[in-house]
Design a protein around this motif. Structure first.
Motif, PDB file in Angstrom:
ATOM      1  N   ASP A 169      21.186  62.741  44.300  1.00 40.65           N
ATOM      2  CA  ASP A 169      22.011  63.494  43.945  1.00 40.65           C
ATOM      3  C   ASP A 169      22.324  63.097  42.602  1.00 40.65           C
ATOM      4  O   ASP A 169      22.844  62.010  42.247  1.00 40.65           O
ATOM      5  N   LEU A 170      21.869  63.858  41.577  1.00 41.14           N
ATOM      6  CA  LEU A 170      22.116  63.398  40.319  1.00 41.14           C
ATOM      7  C   LEU A 170      23.188  64.001  39.467  1.00 41.14           C
ATOM      8  O   LEU A 170      23.530  64.112  38.451  1.00 41.14           O
ATOM      9  N   THR A 171      24.190  64.701  40.395  1.00 45.37           N
ATOM     10  CA  THR A 171      25.167  65.434  39.819  1.00 45.37           C
ATOM     11  C   THR A 171      26.339  64.454  39.086  1.00 45.37           C
ATOM     12  O   THR A 171      26.532  63.309  39.541  1.00 45.37           O
ATOM     13  N   SER A 172      26.448  64.850  37.744  1.00 47.62           N
ATOM     14  CA  SER A 172      27.717  64.173  37.199  1.00 47.62           C
ATOM     15  C   SER A 172      29.087  64.674  37.739  1.00 47.62           C
ATOM     16  O   SER A 172      29.343  65.811  37.668  1.00 47.62           O
ATOM     17  N   ARG A 173      29.753  63.660  38.404  1.00 46.33           N
ATOM     18  CA  ARG A 173      31.118  63.911  39.068  1.00 46.33           C
ATOM     19  C   ARG A 173      31.866  62.592  39.158  1.00 46.33           C
ATOM     20  O   ARG A 173      31.489  61.637  38.783  1.00 46.33           O
ATOM     21  N   PHE A 174      33.091  62.937  39.741  1.00 43.73           N
ATOM     22  CA  PHE A 174      33.826  61.665  40.288  1.00 43.73           C
ATOM     23  C   PHE A 174      33.315  60.944  41.295  1.00 43.73           C
ATOM     24  O   PHE A 174      32.722  61.506  42.246  1.00 43.73           O
ATOM     25  N   ILE A 175      33.186  59.805  41.099  1.00 43.93           N
ATOM     26  CA  ILE A 175      33.076  58.858  42.377  1.00 43.93           C
ATOM     27  C   ILE A 175      34.103  58.991  43.603  1.00 43.93           C
ATOM     28  O   ILE A 175      35.113  58.998  43.595  1.00 43.93           O
ATOM     29  N   LEU A 176      33.278  58.972  44.792  1.00 41.80           N
ATOM     30  CA  LEU A 176      34.211  59.101  45.910  1.00 41.80           C
ATOM     31  C   LEU A 176      34.226  57.894  46.848  1.00 41.80           C
ATOM     32  O   LEU A 176      33.546  57.072  46.850  1.00 41.80           O
ATOM     33  N   GLU A 177      35.331  57.892  47.554  1.00 38.32           N
ATOM     34  CA  GLU A 177      35.584  56.529  48.485  1.00 38.32           C
ATOM     35  C   GLU A 177      34.401  56.637  49.352  1.00 38.32           C
ATOM     36  O   GLU A 177      34.115  55.503  50.061  1.00 38.32           O
ATOM     37  N   SER A 178      33.902  57.618  49.801  1.00 38.99           N
ATOM     38  CA  SER A 178      32.687  57.627  50.810  1.00 38.99           C
ATOM     39  C   SER A 178      31.371  57.548  50.120  1.00 38.99           C
ATOM     40  O   SER A 178      30.208  57.486  50.905  1.00 38.99           O
ATOM     41  N   ASP A 179      31.081  57.368  48.845  1.00 39.70           N
ATOM     42  CA  ASP A 179      29.822  56.920  48.114  1.00 39.70           C
ATOM     43  C   ASP A 179      29.421  55.682  48.551  1.00 39.70           C
ATOM     44  O   ASP A 179      30.451  54.626  48.960  1.00 39.70           O
ATOM     45  N   TYR A 207      30.874  50.810  43.113  1.00 42.60           N
ATOM     46  CA  TYR A 207      30.512  51.773  43.290  1.00 42.60           C
ATOM     47  C   TYR A 207      29.803  52.126  42.016  1.00 42.60           C
ATOM     48  O   TYR A 207      28.441  52.903  42.247  1.00 42.60           O
ATOM     49  N   GLU A 208      29.992  51.866  41.109  1.00 37.33           N
ATOM     50  CA  GLU A 208      29.270  52.135  39.814  1.00 37.33           C
ATOM     51  C   GLU A 208      27.991  51.253  39.802  1.00 37.33           C
ATOM     52  O   GLU A 208      26.939  52.199  39.598  1.00 37.33           O
ATOM     53  N   TYR A 209      27.975  49.925  40.126  1.00 37.35           N
ATOM     54  CA  TYR A 209      26.596  49.258  40.316  1.00 37.35           C
ATOM     55  C   TYR A 209      25.727  49.940  41.395  1.00 37.35           C
ATOM     56  O   TYR A 209      24.640  49.799  41.043  1.00 37.35           O
ATOM     57  N   GLN A 210      26.138  50.411  42.332  1.00 33.16           N
ATOM     58  CA  GLN A 210      25.458  50.801  43.438  1.00 33.16           C
ATOM     59  C   GLN A 210      24.797  52.124  42.936  1.00 33.16           C
ATOM     60  O   GLN A 210      23.442  52.315  42.767  1.00 33.16           O
ATOM     61  N   TRP A 211      25.486  53.120  42.266  1.00 38.08           N
ATOM     62  CA  TRP A 211      24.750  54.207  41.841  1.00 38.08           C
ATOM     63  C   TRP A 211      23.654  53.826  40.439  1.00 38.08           C
ATOM     64  O   TRP A 211      22.803  54.358  40.548  1.00 38.08           O
ATOM     65  N   CYS A 212      24.571  52.862  39.629  1.00 38.36           N
ATOM     66  CA  CYS A 212      23.377  52.689  38.389  1.00 38.36           C
ATOM     67  C   CYS A 212      22.237  52.076  38.582  1.00 38.36           C
ATOM     68  O   CYS A 212      21.219  52.344  38.126  1.00 38.36           O
ATOM     69  N   SER A 213      22.182  51.183  39.690  1.00 34.97           N
ATOM     70  CA  SER A 213      21.081  50.133  39.918  1.00 34.97           C
ATOM     71  C   SER A 213      20.152  51.084  40.443  1.00 34.97           C
ATOM     72  O   SER A 213      18.963  50.763  40.585  1.00 34.97           O
ATOM     73  N   ALA A 214      20.474  52.304  40.940  1.00 34.04           N
ATOM     74  CA  ALA A 214      19.283  53.090  41.434  1.00 34.04           C
ATOM     75  C   ALA A 214      18.311  53.819  40.620  1.00 34.04           C
ATOM     76  O   ALA A 214      17.276  54.174  40.650  1.00 34.04           O
ATOM     77  N   PHE A 215      18.679  53.667  39.300  1.00 30.08           N
ATOM     78  CA  PHE A 215      18.097  54.194  38.118  1.00 30.08           C
ATOM     79  C   PHE A 215      16.956  52.995  37.299  1.00 30.08           C
ATOM     80  O   PHE A 215      16.429  53.626  36.352  1.00 30.08           O
ATOM     81  N   ALA A 216      17.376  51.900  37.843  1.00 30.21           N
ATOM     82  CA  ALA A 216      16.551  50.846  37.202  1.00 30.21           C
ATOM     83  C   ALA A 216      15.076  50.755  37.898  1.00 30.21           C
ATOM     84  O   ALA A 216      15.079  50.365  38.881  1.00 30.21           O
ATOM     85  N   GLU A 217      14.122  51.062  37.045  1.00 25.84           N
ATOM     86  CA  GLU A 217      12.795  50.952  37.560  1.00 25.84           C
ATOM     87  C   GLU A 217      11.802  50.087  36.979  1.00 25.84           C
ATOM     88  O   GLU A 217      12.304  49.793  35.796  1.00 25.84           O
TER      89      GLU A 217
END
Length: 220
Positions: A5-15, A34-44
């Motif tokens: 899910d690459l959608t730019s959107r609001f972070i949800l409680e369920s994320d 939540y921010e770290y979890q999402w951002c970390s997925a892009f670190a390759e």
């Protein structure tokens, strides 16, 4: 591997969220897990990356140093140039075990600079990814625009900016304007509607967190 899910959107409680990034995160941090979890997925593994306005004790720069080919981090605070000060800030915020981990693991594999985001000390097209986590709300409009221009200058042509920001401190129409003026566009879909289960805090007058994934716009 980046999330599906690459959608730019609001972070949800369920994320998904991370209770630990390098070391355990404070329970009172409302959005960073939540921010770290999402951002970390892009670190390759083969990436050259920047943690822009990284903070002194904040752990995401250490995560990048663990997972990427080359990790850079910058902050306006002059303490960023003293690893001793960084270790002591980690000790004060996260405890002795975290400070010992930082002191022994990250002295040699993290490149640190004192810098304003409005004037980054990096060469053109250096970074595969630029991470900017909850920073835009702290910048003046002029510095925010300059920072976006600097991200564009220092990002590889096929790179990405992974960014989060506090709403309504940052107006989303304003953010979309400065990203467009700086030569960026969204990767994938964008959804600016605020759902019922949006991640939210009543602190600072009430905030929600918006995530965005940007790429250089194709010039025609």
């Amino acid at each position: 591997m980046p999330p599906s899910d690459l959608t730019s959107r609001f972070i949800l409680e369920s994320d998904p969220y991370a209770s630990e990034i390098v070391f355990p995160l404070p329970s009172y941090w409302w959005s960073r897990p939540y921010e770290y979890q999402w951002c970390s997925a892009f670190a390759e593994a083969e990436d050259i990356v920047l943690d822009a306005a990284c903070g002194i004790s904040h752990p995401f720069k250490f995560y990048l140093a663990q997972h990427c080919k080359q990790a850079h981090a910058c902050d306006w605070d002059p303490q960023i140039l003293s690893f001793t000060n960084i270790v002591e800030a980690v000790r004060a915020d996260f405890g002795d075990a975290a400070a010992e981990q930082v002191d022994t693991q990250f002295r040699s594999n993290l490149q640190l600079q004192q810098a304003s985001l409005a004037e980054l000390p990096y060469r053109d097209r250096l970074f595969d990814k630029i991470f900017c986590i909850s920073v835009m709300e702290h910048l003046s409009p002029s510095d925010a625009l300059l920072a976006m221009h600097e991200f564009h200058r220092t990002l590889k042509d096929d790179g990405a900016v992974v960014i989060t920001l506090d709403y309504p401190t940052v107006n989303l129409a304003y953010f979309q304007l400065i990203m467009s003026l700086s030569g960026f566009e969204f990767v994938g879909a964008v959804d600016t509607t605020i759902p019922e289960n949006v991640l939210h805090t009543e602190q600072w007058g009430g905030l929600s967190c918006f995530r965005a994934l940007l790429k250089k716009a194709i010039t025609r």
